[in-house]
Design an enzyme around this catalytic site. Sequence first.
Site, PDB file in Angstrom:
ATOM      1  N   ASP A  18       0.714  -1.372  -0.019  1.00  0.00           N
ATOM      2  CA  ASP A  18       0.077   0.007  -0.129  1.00  0.00           C
ATOM      3  C   ASP A  18       0.833   1.211  -0.088  1.00  0.00           C
ATOM      4  O   ASP A  18       1.536   1.126   0.699  1.00  0.00           O
ATOM      5  CB  ASP A  18      -0.896  -0.042   1.221  1.00  0.00           C
ATOM      6  CG  ASP A  18      -1.984   0.941   1.278  1.00  0.00           C
ATOM      7  OD1 ASP A  18      -3.161   0.896   1.575  1.00  0.00           O
ATOM      8  OD2 ASP A  18      -1.587   2.138   0.788  1.00  0.00           O
ATOM      9  N   ASP A 114      -3.160   2.415  -5.761  1.00  0.00           N
ATOM     10  CA  ASP A 114      -1.913   2.589  -5.051  1.00  0.00           C
ATOM     11  C   ASP A 114      -2.056   1.305  -3.969  1.00  0.00           C
ATOM     12  O   ASP A 114      -1.357   1.447  -2.925  1.00  0.00           O
ATOM     13  CB  ASP A 114      -2.005   3.814  -4.192  1.00  0.00           C
ATOM     14  CG  ASP A 114      -3.217   3.913  -3.336  1.00  0.00           C
ATOM     15  OD1 ASP A 114      -4.296   2.949  -3.457  1.00  0.00           O
ATOM     16  OD2 ASP A 114      -3.321   4.625  -2.361  1.00  0.00           O
ATOM     17  N   GLU A 115      -2.349   0.234  -4.647  1.00  0.00           N
ATOM     18  CA  GLU A 115      -2.752  -1.281  -3.697  1.00  0.00           C
ATOM     19  C   GLU A 115      -2.563  -2.296  -4.534  1.00  0.00           C
ATOM     20  O   GLU A 115      -3.153  -2.343  -5.439  1.00  0.00           O
ATOM     21  CB  GLU A 115      -4.084  -1.267  -2.977  1.00  0.00           C
ATOM     22  CG  GLU A 115      -4.286  -0.340  -1.538  1.00  0.00           C
ATOM     23  CD  GLU A 115      -5.529  -0.951  -0.930  1.00  0.00           C
ATOM     24  OE1 GLU A 115      -5.797  -0.602   0.133  1.00  0.00           O
ATOM     25  OE2 GLU A 115      -6.458  -1.198  -1.978  1.00  0.00           O
TER      26      GLU A 115
END
Length: 408
Positions: A18, A114-115
């Site tokens: 993350d 973003d993960e």
Amino acid sequence: MSETGTPSQGPRRILLVDCDMFFVQVARLEDPDGAGSQPFLLVGGRSNRGVITSASYEARKFGVRSGMPTRQARVLCPEAVVVPVPRGACVERSRAVRAVLKELSPVVQSASIDEFYLDLSGTERMLKGEGLDETADRIRRVVRQRTEIAVSLGGGTQRVVAKVATRLAKPDGVHVVPPGEEAEFMSRFRLRDLPGIGPAFLGQLKEKGLRTVEDAAAVEVEWLARWFGPGRGAWLWERVRGIDPTEVDARESRKSISSERTFFEDIDDHDELERRILELSGNVGRQLRAKELRARTVTVKIRDHDYKTRQAGSTQPDGVETDRAIFAVAATLLHDLRHRRRTPARLLGVGVSNLVRQVPADQLDLFGGQDARESERDRIVARAVDRIRDRYGSEALRPARVLDRPDR
DNA sequence: TCTGGGGTCCTAGGACCC
DNA sequence: TCTGGGGTCCTAGGACCC
């Protein structure tokens, strides 16, 4: 392929990577002397109706949260500097992170920009007995070094455990839950901390007196099913024990593409709304063709002045890919929605789903003609326009009917 | 201080077919 | 003739996530 799947023996080894306050990080990297030098940095919409997408840790101390109206954030943190989302740079950085992860893990699944979930099951021998926590920390360092992006990693045998563990890993750290300790680990949290429990479900849980994971874990599954329905009941029973059968799935398959805009001011004029629909149809069409896809379903979304959100969709037997065909369907749907409730619109959106691959030209009928259908000529023109835009910029060619007037 | 933009998944009802 | 049961597709809405 089967080698990379879940092995029959041994617990799964799942990591969630993350990116820390991703949009803020990227904004700082893109403009180190400007935005990058600001401790109280907010990324998000600056218009009268914008919201914060991401806030620096310094700004969060003032109570600023993502999703909060920008106006409110400015009140809470008057010193804050607000910059727009660096969209293109974020997409590039995200791709860079993913590319590095693909070198480090056999299975990588993008959960959002973003993960990323990794499944390292079956790599024990290759990694010579390196513990999952050591692997996680190595990945954190390599990603940082090669992409400049600081990431935090959560890990465990289940996706839900990895996800919740990330909360303890931030910022720029690692937290791995050993096999067998899932239930005990989860029992430290409140139900609001679990992914998949939002405001609505939280309200129902509170009505039954359930606030913490421990509260819920003490209730038999039959009661959970009676209170929240069989599906949600069983789901909750599993999650509070750290059980999550969801696999990390590396197949990237887009299900839908959409483009929407909240107006600076509500719009009631029909011609103006139609122009907006034309623009949005173009945005969607371009993305569709770039991915060499067609859409069978076109959806129009409208948000009325009072925030009531409505939508209408239509599914065609054949997929469409041209702006013209998408617009033809979307315009009809817009009429329907406006007919049902005629009131100023705050937002308009066009989406496509039921996506299918483009088929070669020789398998198509060359005699399209009806409004919602497209001819092969339409498709050839649309793709040529895309190429010109790719080369000379998106402003090189614009629909003649669209006024050259930006939102802000 | 009114609430962005991009997605995914689930549910429930109706149509339609066998 | 008083009408079951199941599967699939479509639509609209809603919850949720980042």
